[in-house]
Design a protein around this motif. Structure first.
Motif, PDB file in Angstrom:
ATOM      1  N   PRO A  15       0.796  -1.236   0.000  1.00  0.00           N
ATOM      2  CA  PRO A  15       0.000   0.000   0.000  1.00  0.00           C
ATOM      3  C   PRO A  15       0.828   1.287   0.000  1.00  0.00           C
ATOM      4  O   PRO A  15       0.420   2.274  -0.613  1.00  0.00           O
ATOM      5  CB  PRO A  15      -0.846  -0.119   1.261  1.00  0.00           C
ATOM      6  N   ALA A  16       1.974   1.297   0.636  1.00  0.00           N
ATOM      7  CA  ALA A  16       2.802   2.514   0.663  1.00  0.00           C
ATOM      8  C   ALA A  16       3.321   2.847  -0.737  1.00  0.00           C
ATOM      9  O   ALA A  16       3.388   4.026  -1.113  1.00  0.00           O
ATOM     10  CB  ALA A  16       3.966   2.342   1.631  1.00  0.00           C
ATOM     11  N   PHE A  17       3.670   1.836  -1.505  1.00  0.00           N
ATOM     12  CA  PHE A  17       4.116   2.071  -2.876  1.00  0.00           C
ATOM     13  C   PHE A  17       2.919   2.399  -3.775  1.00  0.00           C
ATOM     14  O   PHE A  17       3.029   3.220  -4.685  1.00  0.00           O
ATOM     15  CB  PHE A  17       4.867   0.857  -3.431  1.00  0.00           C
ATOM     16  N   ALA A  18       1.781   1.772  -3.523  1.00  0.00           N
ATOM     17  CA  ALA A  18       0.589   1.996  -4.340  1.00  0.00           C
ATOM     18  C   ALA A  18       0.125   3.454  -4.268  1.00  0.00           C
ATOM     19  O   ALA A  18      -0.374   3.994  -5.252  1.00  0.00           O
ATOM     20  CB  ALA A  18      -0.530   1.060  -3.911  1.00  0.00           C
ATOM     21  N   GLU A  19       0.314   4.079  -3.122  1.00  0.00           N
ATOM     22  CA  GLU A  19      -0.068   5.489  -2.973  1.00  0.00           C
ATOM     23  C   GLU A  19       0.724   6.399  -3.896  1.00  0.00           C
ATOM     24  O   GLU A  19       0.263   7.474  -4.252  1.00  0.00           O
ATOM     25  CB  GLU A  19       0.160   5.941  -1.528  1.00  0.00           C
ATOM     26  N   LYS A  20       1.909   5.978  -4.291  1.00  0.00           N
ATOM     27  CA  LYS A  20       2.803   6.800  -5.106  1.00  0.00           C
ATOM     28  C   LYS A  20       2.661   6.541  -6.601  1.00  0.00           C
ATOM     29  O   LYS A  20       3.341   7.159  -7.404  1.00  0.00           O
ATOM     30  CB  LYS A  20       4.251   6.543  -4.689  1.00  0.00           C
ATOM     31  N   VAL A  21       1.773   5.619  -6.990  1.00  0.00           N
ATOM     32  CA  VAL A  21       1.642   5.238  -8.397  1.00  0.00           C
ATOM     33  C   VAL A  21       0.875   6.275  -9.193  1.00  0.00           C
ATOM     34  O   VAL A  21      -0.208   6.716  -8.798  1.00  0.00           O
ATOM     35  CB  VAL A  21       0.961   3.853  -8.524  1.00  0.00           C
ATOM     36  N   GLU A  22       1.457   6.661 -10.313  1.00  0.00           N
ATOM     37  CA  GLU A  22       0.804   7.569 -11.248  1.00  0.00           C
ATOM     38  C   GLU A  22      -0.064   6.770 -12.214  1.00  0.00           C
ATOM     39  O   GLU A  22      -1.198   7.126 -12.501  1.00  0.00           O
ATOM     40  CB  GLU A  22       1.864   8.356 -12.022  1.00  0.00           C
ATOM     41  N   THR A  23       0.497   5.666 -12.739  1.00  0.00           N
ATOM     42  CA  THR A  23      -0.214   4.809 -13.677  1.00  0.00           C
ATOM     43  C   THR A  23       0.447   3.438 -13.710  1.00  0.00           C
ATOM     44  O   THR A  23       1.522   3.258 -13.128  1.00  0.00           O
ATOM     45  CB  THR A  23      -0.249   5.433 -15.085  1.00  0.00           C
ATOM     46  N   TYR A  24      -0.187   2.501 -14.374  1.00  0.00           N
ATOM     47  CA  TYR A  24       0.416   1.184 -14.555  1.00  0.00           C
ATOM     48  C   TYR A  24       0.094   0.666 -15.954  1.00  0.00           C
ATOM     49  O   TYR A  24      -0.852   1.123 -16.597  1.00  0.00           O
ATOM     50  CB  TYR A  24      -0.034   0.192 -13.476  1.00  0.00           C
ATOM     51  N   PHE A  25       0.913  -0.271 -16.421  1.00  0.00           N
ATOM     52  CA  PHE A  25       0.783  -0.836 -17.752  1.00  0.00           C
ATOM     53  C   PHE A  25       0.886  -2.358 -17.673  1.00  0.00           C
ATOM     54  O   PHE A  25       1.585  -2.879 -16.804  1.00  0.00           O
ATOM     55  CB  PHE A  25       1.928  -0.360 -18.665  1.00  0.00           C
ATOM     56  N   PRO A  26       0.252  -3.081 -18.592  1.00  0.00           N
ATOM     57  CA  PRO A  26       0.470  -4.526 -18.664  1.00  0.00           C
ATOM     58  C   PRO A  26       1.939  -4.820 -18.945  1.00  0.00           C
ATOM     59  O   PRO A  26       2.594  -4.085 -19.697  1.00  0.00           O
ATOM     60  CB  PRO A  26      -0.401  -4.968 -19.841  1.00  0.00           C
ATOM     61  N   ASN A  27       2.461  -5.872 -18.348  1.00  0.00           N
ATOM     62  CA  ASN A  27       3.859  -6.237 -18.563  1.00  0.00           C
ATOM     63  C   ASN A  27       4.012  -7.705 -18.968  1.00  0.00           C
ATOM     64  O   ASN A  27       5.105  -8.202 -19.066  1.00  0.00           O
ATOM     65  CB  ASN A  27       4.675  -5.966 -17.286  1.00  0.00           C
ATOM     66  N   GLY A  28       2.925  -8.379 -19.158  1.00  0.00           N
ATOM     67  CA  GLY A  28       2.952  -9.797 -19.469  1.00  0.00           C
ATOM     68  C   GLY A  28       1.976 -10.526 -18.572  1.00  0.00           C
ATOM     69  O   GLY A  28       1.220  -9.913 -17.821  1.00  0.00           O
ATOM     70  N   LYS A  29       2.006 -11.841 -18.628  1.00  0.00           N
ATOM     71  CA  LYS A  29       1.080 -12.645 -17.836  1.00  0.00           C
ATOM     72  C   LYS A  29       1.298 -12.407 -16.341  1.00  0.00           C
ATOM     73  O   LYS A  29       2.404 -12.550 -15.836  1.00  0.00           O
ATOM     74  CB  LYS A  29       1.285 -14.123 -18.154  1.00  0.00           C
ATOM     75  N   LYS A  37       4.837   8.644  -9.222  1.00  0.00           N
ATOM     76  CA  LYS A  37       4.702  10.073  -9.524  1.00  0.00           C
ATOM     77  C   LYS A  37       6.045  10.747  -9.743  1.00  0.00           C
ATOM     78  O   LYS A  37       6.123  11.751 -10.444  1.00  0.00           O
ATOM     79  CB  LYS A  37       3.927  10.761  -8.398  1.00  0.00           C
ATOM     80  N   ASP A  38       7.129  10.176  -9.187  1.00  0.00           N
ATOM     81  CA  ASP A  38       8.469  10.750  -9.388  1.00  0.00           C
ATOM     82  C   ASP A  38       9.154  10.214 -10.654  1.00  0.00           C
ATOM     83  O   ASP A  38      10.303  10.525 -10.919  1.00  0.00           O
ATOM     84  CB  ASP A  38       9.356  10.498  -8.163  1.00  0.00           C
ATOM     85  N   GLY A  39       8.431   9.398 -11.436  1.00  0.00           N
ATOM     86  CA  GLY A  39       8.962   8.889 -12.696  1.00  0.00           C
ATOM     87  C   GLY A  39       9.644   7.534 -12.603  1.00  0.00           C
ATOM     88  O   GLY A  39       9.940   6.918 -13.625  1.00  0.00           O
ATOM     89  N   LYS A  40       9.911   7.037 -11.412  1.00  0.00           N
ATOM     90  CA  LYS A  40      10.542   5.720 -11.262  1.00  0.00           C
ATOM     91  C   LYS A  40       9.548   4.632 -11.661  1.00  0.00           C
ATOM     92  O   LYS A  40       8.354   4.757 -11.430  1.00  0.00           O
ATOM     93  CB  LYS A  40      11.000   5.496  -9.821  1.00  0.00           C
ATOM     94  N   GLU A  41      10.090   3.565 -12.273  1.00  0.00           N
ATOM     95  CA  GLU A  41       9.236   2.471 -12.714  1.00  0.00           C
ATOM     96  C   GLU A  41       9.710   1.150 -12.132  1.00  0.00           C
ATOM     97  O   GLU A  41      10.910   0.921 -11.992  1.00  0.00           O
ATOM     98  CB  GLU A  41       9.197   2.399 -14.238  1.00  0.00           C
TER      99      GLU A  41
END
Length: 71
Positions: A15-29, A37-41
């Protein structure tokens, strides 16, 4: 598992990392790429309660190649 469900598992387990998420993308199965939000992926892969991973993109790629991350 659909990617929206993988993201729900991410939110539940990190949850602590989830709060910082700007967006997400599929990456495979059973895997998503999350952008903070700071651009790190990062890559989150979920194959069950005891088999999930949260790692940098370099770690993920090295694991796919069977190698180790150097740095």
């Amino acid at each position: 598992m659909v990617h929206s469900k993988v993201f729900e598992c991410f939110q539940e387990h990190l949850p602590a990392f989830a709060e910082k998420v700007e967006t997400y993308f599929p990456n495979g199965k059973n895997s998503i790429r999350v952008r903070q939000k700071d651009g790190k992926e990062f890559i989150f892969s979920f194959n069950g309660e005891k088999t999930w991973r949260f790692e940098t993109i370099d770690q993920f790629l090295a694991g796919m190649k069977g190698g180790k991350v150097h740095g």
